[in-house]
Design a protein around this motif. Sequence first.
Motif, PDB file in Angstrom:
ATOM      1  N   ASP A   1      47.666  49.114  46.771  1.00 20.62           N
ATOM      2  CA  ASP A   1      47.666  50.584  46.816  1.00 20.62           C
ATOM      3  C   ASP A   1      47.890  51.179  45.439  1.00 20.62           C
ATOM      4  O   ASP A   1      48.424  52.287  45.306  1.00 20.62           O
ATOM      5  CB  ASP A   1      48.754  51.082  47.777  1.00 20.62           C
ATOM      6  N   GLY A   2      47.468  50.464  44.423  1.00 23.35           N
ATOM      7  CA  GLY A   2      47.683  50.925  43.061  1.00 23.35           C
ATOM      8  C   GLY A   2      46.666  51.956  42.622  1.00 23.35           C
ATOM      9  O   GLY A   2      45.924  52.527  43.434  1.00 23.35           O
ATOM     10  N   PRO A   3      46.568  52.176  41.315  1.00 24.43           N
ATOM     11  CA  PRO A   3      45.670  53.213  40.783  1.00 24.43           C
ATOM     12  C   PRO A   3      44.196  52.801  40.793  1.00 24.43           C
ATOM     13  O   PRO A   3      43.323  53.640  40.552  1.00 24.43           O
ATOM     14  CB  PRO A   3      46.161  53.407  39.359  1.00 24.43           C
ATOM     15  N   GLY A   4      43.908  51.531  41.052  1.00 27.93           N
ATOM     16  CA  GLY A   4      42.522  51.092  41.012  1.00 27.93           C
ATOM     17  C   GLY A   4      42.017  50.963  39.588  1.00 27.93           C
ATOM     18  O   GLY A   4      42.787  50.999  38.621  1.00 27.93           O
ATOM     19  N   ILE A   5      40.693  50.822  39.456  1.00 26.84           N
ATOM     20  CA  ILE A   5      40.054  50.666  38.149  1.00 26.84           C
ATOM     21  C   ILE A   5      38.910  51.660  38.074  1.00 26.84           C
ATOM     22  O   ILE A   5      38.170  51.841  39.044  1.00 26.84           O
ATOM     23  CB  ILE A   5      39.512  49.229  37.954  1.00 26.84           C
ATOM     24  N   ALA A   6      38.766  52.297  36.941  1.00 25.26           N
ATOM     25  CA  ALA A   6      37.629  53.193  36.752  1.00 25.26           C
ATOM     26  C   ALA A   6      36.329  52.423  36.979  1.00 25.26           C
ATOM     27  O   ALA A   6      36.197  51.274  36.547  1.00 25.26           O
ATOM     28  CB  ALA A   6      37.655  53.791  35.346  1.00 25.26           C
ATOM     29  N   GLU A   7      35.380  53.040  37.672  1.00 19.40           N
ATOM     30  CA  GLU A   7      34.152  52.335  38.065  1.00 19.40           C
ATOM     31  C   GLU A   7      33.441  51.730  36.869  1.00 19.40           C
ATOM     32  O   GLU A   7      32.891  50.620  36.957  1.00 19.40           O
ATOM     33  CB  GLU A   7      33.211  53.303  38.792  1.00 19.40           C
TER      34      GLU A   7
ATOM     35  N   HIS B   1      33.358  27.304  42.505  1.00 20.35           N
ATOM     36  CA  HIS B   1      33.070  26.990  43.911  1.00 20.35           C
ATOM     37  C   HIS B   1      31.704  27.515  44.343  1.00 20.35           C
ATOM     38  O   HIS B   1      31.401  27.523  45.545  1.00 20.35           O
ATOM     39  CB  HIS B   1      34.149  27.597  44.805  1.00 20.35           C
ATOM     40  N   GLY B   2      30.873  27.944  43.402  1.00 17.06           N
ATOM     41  CA  GLY B   2      29.563  28.466  43.758  1.00 17.06           C
ATOM     42  C   GLY B   2      29.608  29.859  44.349  1.00 17.06           C
ATOM     43  O   GLY B   2      28.630  30.305  44.950  1.00 17.06           O
ATOM     44  N   GLY B   3      30.722  30.550  44.202  1.00 15.55           N
ATOM     45  CA  GLY B   3      30.877  31.888  44.766  1.00 15.55           C
ATOM     46  C   GLY B   3      31.005  32.949  43.692  1.00 15.55           C
ATOM     47  O   GLY B   3      30.481  32.797  42.579  1.00 15.55           O
ATOM     48  N   MET B   4      31.746  33.999  44.010  1.00 17.66           N
ATOM     49  CA  MET B   4      31.896  35.101  43.066  1.00 17.66           C
ATOM     50  C   MET B   4      33.211  35.829  43.333  1.00 17.66           C
ATOM     51  O   MET B   4      33.780  35.748  44.433  1.00 17.66           O
ATOM     52  CB  MET B   4      30.733  36.087  43.193  1.00 17.66           C
ATOM     53  N   LEU B   5      33.671  36.522  42.319  1.00 14.92           N
ATOM     54  CA  LEU B   5      34.827  37.401  42.446  1.00 14.92           C
ATOM     55  C   LEU B   5      34.309  38.836  42.445  1.00 14.92           C
ATOM     56  O   LEU B   5      33.615  39.240  41.518  1.00 14.92           O
ATOM     57  CB  LEU B   5      35.804  37.188  41.283  1.00 14.92           C
ATOM     58  N   VAL B   6      34.651  39.575  43.494  1.00 12.54           N
ATOM     59  CA  VAL B   6      34.166  40.947  43.655  1.00 12.54           C
ATOM     60  C   VAL B   6      35.351  41.898  43.588  1.00 12.54           C
ATOM     61  O   VAL B   6      36.329  41.757  44.337  1.00 12.54           O
ATOM     62  CB  VAL B   6      33.424  41.118  45.003  1.00 12.54           C
ATOM     63  N   LEU B   7      35.250  42.876  42.684  1.00 15.30           N
ATOM     64  CA  LEU B   7      36.260  43.923  42.565  1.00 15.30           C
ATOM     65  C   LEU B   7      35.660  45.249  43.001  1.00 15.30           C
ATOM     66  O   LEU B   7      34.521  45.565  42.653  1.00 15.30           O
ATOM     67  CB  LEU B   7      36.762  44.046  41.123  1.00 15.30           C
ATOM     68  N   ALA B   8      36.424  46.020  43.781  1.00 15.34           N
ATOM     69  CA  ALA B   8      35.937  47.325  44.239  1.00 15.34           C
ATOM     70  C   ALA B   8      37.127  48.214  44.549  1.00 15.34           C
ATOM     71  O   ALA B   8      38.170  47.745  45.039  1.00 15.34           O
ATOM     72  CB  ALA B   8      35.056  47.175  45.476  1.00 15.34           C
ATOM     73  N   ASN B   9      36.979  49.508  44.253  1.00 16.77           N
ATOM     74  CA  ASN B   9      38.015  50.479  44.600  1.00 16.77           C
ATOM     75  C   ASN B   9      37.937  50.806  46.090  1.00 16.77           C
ATOM     76  O   ASN B   9      36.840  50.982  46.644  1.00 16.77           O
ATOM     77  CB  ASN B   9      37.847  51.757  43.777  1.00 16.77           C
ATOM     78  N   ARG B  10      39.075  50.895  46.739  1.00 11.60           N
ATOM     79  CA  ARG B  10      39.132  51.210  48.162  1.00 11.60           C
ATOM     80  C   ARG B  10      39.069  52.721  48.361  1.00 11.60           C
ATOM     81  O   ARG B  10      39.549  53.502  47.522  1.00 11.60           O
ATOM     82  CB  ARG B  10      40.406  50.656  48.775  1.00 11.60           C
ATOM     83  N   ARG B  11      38.463  53.146  49.480  1.00 14.07           N
ATOM     84  CA  ARG B  11      38.402  54.576  49.775  1.00 14.07           C
ATOM     85  C   ARG B  11      39.801  55.160  49.936  1.00 14.07           C
ATOM     86  O   ARG B  11      40.067  56.296  49.556  1.00 14.07           O
ATOM     87  CB  ARG B  11      37.601  54.812  51.060  1.00 14.07           C
ATOM     88  N   GLU B  12      40.694  54.374  50.531  1.00 16.85           N
ATOM     89  CA  GLU B  12      42.050  54.877  50.756  1.00 16.85           C
ATOM     90  C   GLU B  12      42.881  54.889  49.488  1.00 16.85           C
ATOM     91  O   GLU B  12      44.010  55.383  49.477  1.00 16.85           O
ATOM     92  CB  GLU B  12      42.764  53.998  51.798  1.00 16.85           C
ATOM     93  N   GLY B  13      42.345  54.342  48.401  1.00 14.86           N
ATOM     94  CA  GLY B  13      43.077  54.232  47.149  1.00 14.86           C
ATOM     95  C   GLY B  13      43.482  52.792  46.923  1.00 14.86           C
ATOM     96  O   GLY B  13      43.709  52.021  47.864  1.00 14.86           O
TER      97      GLY B  13
END
Length: 467
Positions: A401-407, A445-457
């Motif tokens: 529930d932190g400040p998130g990251i600018a897009e 592991h053949g995958g990815m790390l996905v970062l995204a801001n939540r709508r709720e913050g």
Amino acid sequence: MRLGPRSLLGQVMLALAAALLIAQAISAGMLYRAANERRELAFMNAAAFQLLSGTRNDDRRGRRDRPPPRHRPREEESGLRLPRSFRYAETLAFPLPDDAPRDERREAVLETLLEEQGMAVESIAITIRPLAREPGIGQAIRNDGTLRRARQGLPRDLMVVALKQQDADVWQVARLPVPPPDRAVLRTLVLQTVILFAVLVGLLYLVLRRITHPLDALAVRTRRFAGSGSAEPPLPASGPDDVRKLIEAHNAMQARIVSMLDEKDVMLGAIGHDLKTPLAALRVRIESVENEAVRARMATSIEDITQTLDEILALARVGRNDTPAEMTELGALAASVVEEFEDMGRPVTLAMQGRVAAPVHLTWLKRGLRNLITNALRYAGTARVEVLRADGMAILRVDDDGPGIAEHRIHEMLEPFTRGEASRNRATGGSGLGLTLARAVAEQHGGMLVLANRREGGLRAEFRIPL
């Protein structure tokens, strides 16, 4: 959703099958049309022969015999032979009904054939009508034993030709059964198509398989090497010369990369040893500093340097793992990591949606998950971990529930030494390697790390690992 095959073999085979089908359809259409034209010409020659034969055999009008036709049709070309009295007749009146449909194309063809035989045509009429409606057919069947026995095989349609020659008082009438479509041509074309498909597609499959099989092996080897970076025996060169050269170039490149990675590991080990030894000695020496506040700051700085050095070495060694991935229940893995933070009194919760298992490198994935949780606690004070399955991927999700990251900075935050907080304080800004290390673990592991801001913050970080 993509339709059609994805492999080179499948796409080439599909393209060949489509091209062969189109070419064969065009060829079959042309051959079928030519066969129909030959059949129609034979049919019209039979009609001309019947009229010319009736003319030569009739001496009542005093006409001279004309030369025989250049082509005498065989009986099978003219269909079932009807009785002579029914096939040919003469009448004073026009023999066709006024409303009978006229076949003008056949009229023109037959007139040309007759004129080529020296007959002067004044008028000609042709119509096609059902055999059952032809006057006298019933009597002809009753009188002719052959027709009576072959009644079920009689043609459905009859061509009636009415011809009047110049200076003649009578109409000559010829009746010919319309032959059914020649299905033998269709069967021949279908059989020809099947044989072409079997031969060409079979041969091309063998040739392409000889090419694509070593390419598949090369793709598997490259993908495995990209994940582990460990040395493997050279891939045997097979296939055509071009593919062999590609495999040999890959083997040489792999050997070169393995040698460079080994040299890097040796160098990093030496750097780690050469730096940690004086840092340990310095940690002992600062104990002699009398000012407690100064001594604490010096100790914190040394710990920061040591931890940053450990993270740099860990980032450099991600993927350099000789042990294969193990099938692991990710819920249990996440629970063990969450327990570590709970034992330290940190507010971390765990939620699971059923059992999710995936092949992973246990130690590295735990370290990557710790980094995500630590990042959430650093900026938000709390972290929520969730394990789920979606779209064929195993997902380890960490929400805060932190400040998130600018897009515009989300992609930047995955680069080394990039901090969400500008200070150099490890408690608030970190070393800038946590997310980078987590991304490297996901890619291992053949995958990815996905970062995204939540709508709720707040921020959502996800490990997405293929199942």
